[in-house]
Design an enzyme around this catalytic site. Structure first.
Site, mmCIF file in Angstrom:
data_model
loop_
_atom_site.group_PDB
_atom_site.id
_atom_site.type_symbol
_atom_site.label_atom_id
_atom_site.label_comp_id
_atom_site.label_asym_id
_atom_site.label_seq_id
_atom_site.Cartn_x
_atom_site.Cartn_y
_atom_site.Cartn_z
ATOM 1 N N PRO A 96 40.732 31.645 29.040
ATOM 2 C CA PRO A 96 41.067 30.509 28.174
ATOM 3 C C PRO A 96 39.831 30.000 27.431
ATOM 4 O O PRO A 96 38.765 29.870 28.015
ATOM 5 C CB PRO A 96 41.563 29.440 29.158
ATOM 6 C CG PRO A 96 41.749 30.123 30.465
ATOM 7 C CD PRO A 96 40.892 31.337 30.453
ATOM 8 N N GLU A 97 39.995 29.732 26.126
ATOM 9 C CA GLU A 97 38.913 29.134 25.352
ATOM 10 C C GLU A 97 39.281 27.676 25.065
ATOM 11 O O GLU A 97 40.328 27.198 25.486
ATOM 12 C CB GLU A 97 38.681 29.940 24.073
ATOM 13 C CG GLU A 97 38.309 31.391 24.386
ATOM 14 C CD GLU A 97 37.799 32.185 23.200
ATOM 15 O OE1 GLU A 97 37.353 31.582 22.206
ATOM 16 O OE2 GLU A 97 37.830 33.421 23.281
ATOM 17 N N LYS A 131 35.850 23.706 27.729
ATOM 18 C CA LYS A 131 36.843 24.346 28.594
ATOM 19 C C LYS A 131 37.148 23.497 29.833
ATOM 20 O O LYS A 131 37.819 23.960 30.744
ATOM 21 C CB LYS A 131 36.341 25.734 28.986
ATOM 22 C CG LYS A 131 36.063 26.615 27.765
ATOM 23 C CD LYS A 131 35.411 27.918 28.144
ATOM 24 C CE LYS A 131 34.886 28.613 26.891
ATOM 25 N NZ LYS A 131 34.112 29.832 27.235
ATOM 26 N N CYS A 182 38.044 47.730 9.203
ATOM 27 C CA CYS A 182 37.995 46.319 8.815
ATOM 28 C C CYS A 182 39.060 46.064 7.761
ATOM 29 O O CYS A 182 39.178 46.803 6.790
ATOM 30 C CB CYS A 182 36.602 46.008 8.256
ATOM 31 S SG CYS A 182 36.470 44.397 7.451
ATOM 32 N N CYS A 216 37.169 45.508 4.252
ATOM 33 C CA CYS A 216 36.396 46.532 3.533
ATOM 34 C C CYS A 216 36.650 47.955 4.026
ATOM 35 O O CYS A 216 36.168 48.902 3.419
ATOM 36 C CB CYS A 216 34.908 46.220 3.628
ATOM 37 S SG CYS A 216 34.213 46.610 5.247
ATOM 38 N N CYS A 222 31.903 43.784 11.881
ATOM 39 C CA CYS A 222 31.989 44.762 10.804
ATOM 40 C C CYS A 222 30.594 44.904 10.229
ATOM 41 O O CYS A 222 30.048 43.941 9.677
ATOM 42 C CB CYS A 222 32.956 44.291 9.705
ATOM 43 S SG CYS A 222 32.832 45.329 8.225
ATOM 44 N N CYS A 246 30.635 43.902 6.245
ATOM 45 C CA CYS A 246 30.885 42.493 5.905
ATOM 46 C C CYS A 246 29.863 41.567 6.562
ATOM 47 O O CYS A 246 29.661 40.440 6.122
ATOM 48 C CB CYS A 246 32.285 42.060 6.346
ATOM 49 S SG CYS A 246 33.615 42.840 5.421
HETATM 50 ZN ZN LIG Z 1 34.294 44.669 6.638
#
Ligand SMILES: [Zn+2]
Length: 257
Positions: free
Chosen positions: A2-3, A54, A230, A233, A252, A255
């Protein structure tokens, strides 16, 4: 795991079920029998429910607060009376009943009753950075803590450290870096304040929306997508363990150059 958004969502649902309602009963798992919570909390109403990162707090009348941290395996369930629970009753540490609802904490390593003041000054809570889900996120406090941190640390790893800001976990860390176009491996020394803030501001609204929707609204762009192209891209998403805890980070390379 859990976040912050999951805990934020749980706090909202627990608040709606308990605040201002008469508590019909409190039961605990036998592992907590010696703590005598049913006796200590009997007859007290719930004043408020809040979260920080949390951590989740259920604040009762009379200066007593239940503090929980779920870590990897814990869960809060809020069920209408008579509905089946989503998990095994044998794993329920705590059940708080009203006429209409059952609020159930399953598993999780931290579940403790403390006074309000201890819940604010306890070192595990007091050292937390600003909460990304706070009504007004404190940019200046976040940047101050980030710059006091080890500047050779990667920005991805630093965003996971709850002392810099709290609430972000491994998924939102990866997404934050992607949306800000920042390589998670870039050291803090080479990351500008504007870039660090851009990462936080990119996921904050997504986390708020997720928390308000119950914690399930997620559209991950890089998290858990290693080896796939991605969406922006077409470059293959990479993954590698990062930081002292070796948490897998995803990015990525085009990016996030
Ligand atoms: Zn990318």
């Amino acid at each position: 795991m859990p976040e912050g958004d999951t805990i934020y969502g749980a706090a909202r649902r627990i608040r709606a079920a308990l605040v201002g309602k008469e508590i019909a009963s409190i039961e605990t798992h036998r592992r907590f029998a010696r703590d005598r919570w049913p006796e200590r909390l009997g007859g007290r109403g719930v004043r408020s429910v809040d979260s920080k990162g949390k951590h989740l707090f259920i604040r009762f009348e009379g200066d007593l607060t239940l503090h929980s941290h779920l870590r990897m395996n814990g869960w809060w369930g809020v069920y209408e009376r008579g509905r089946r629970w989503g998990k095994s009753p044998g794993r329920a540490w705590l059940v708080i009943r009203t006429a209409d609802h059952e609020v159930v904490q399953f598993g999780g390593p931290v579940l403790e009753l403390m006074t309000d003041s201890r819940s604010r000054f306890d070192h595990r809570i007091a050292r937390l950075g600003p909460d990304i889900l706070d009504d007004e996120f404190d940019d200046a406090a976040f940047l101050r803590r980030l710059r006091e941190d080890d500047q050779s640390r990667g920005i991805g790893d630093a965003l996971l450290d709850q002392r810099n800001l709290c609430g972000i976990g491994n998924l939102w860390k990866a997404e934050a870096c992607f949306l800000a176009g920042v390589d998670p491996w870039r050291p803090l020394s080479a990351t500008s304040d504007a870039e660090a803030l851009a990462a936080v501001h990119a996921v904050r609204p997504l986390m708020l929306r997720s928390g308000q929707g119950g914690g399930h609204v997620r559209d991950n762009r890089v998290f858990d997508r290693a080896g796939r192209p991605c969406a922006r891209c077409g470059t293959i998403i990479r993954a590698r363990g990062q930081g002292d805890d070796n948490r897998t980070t995803y990015w990525c390379p085009t990016c996030q150059a």
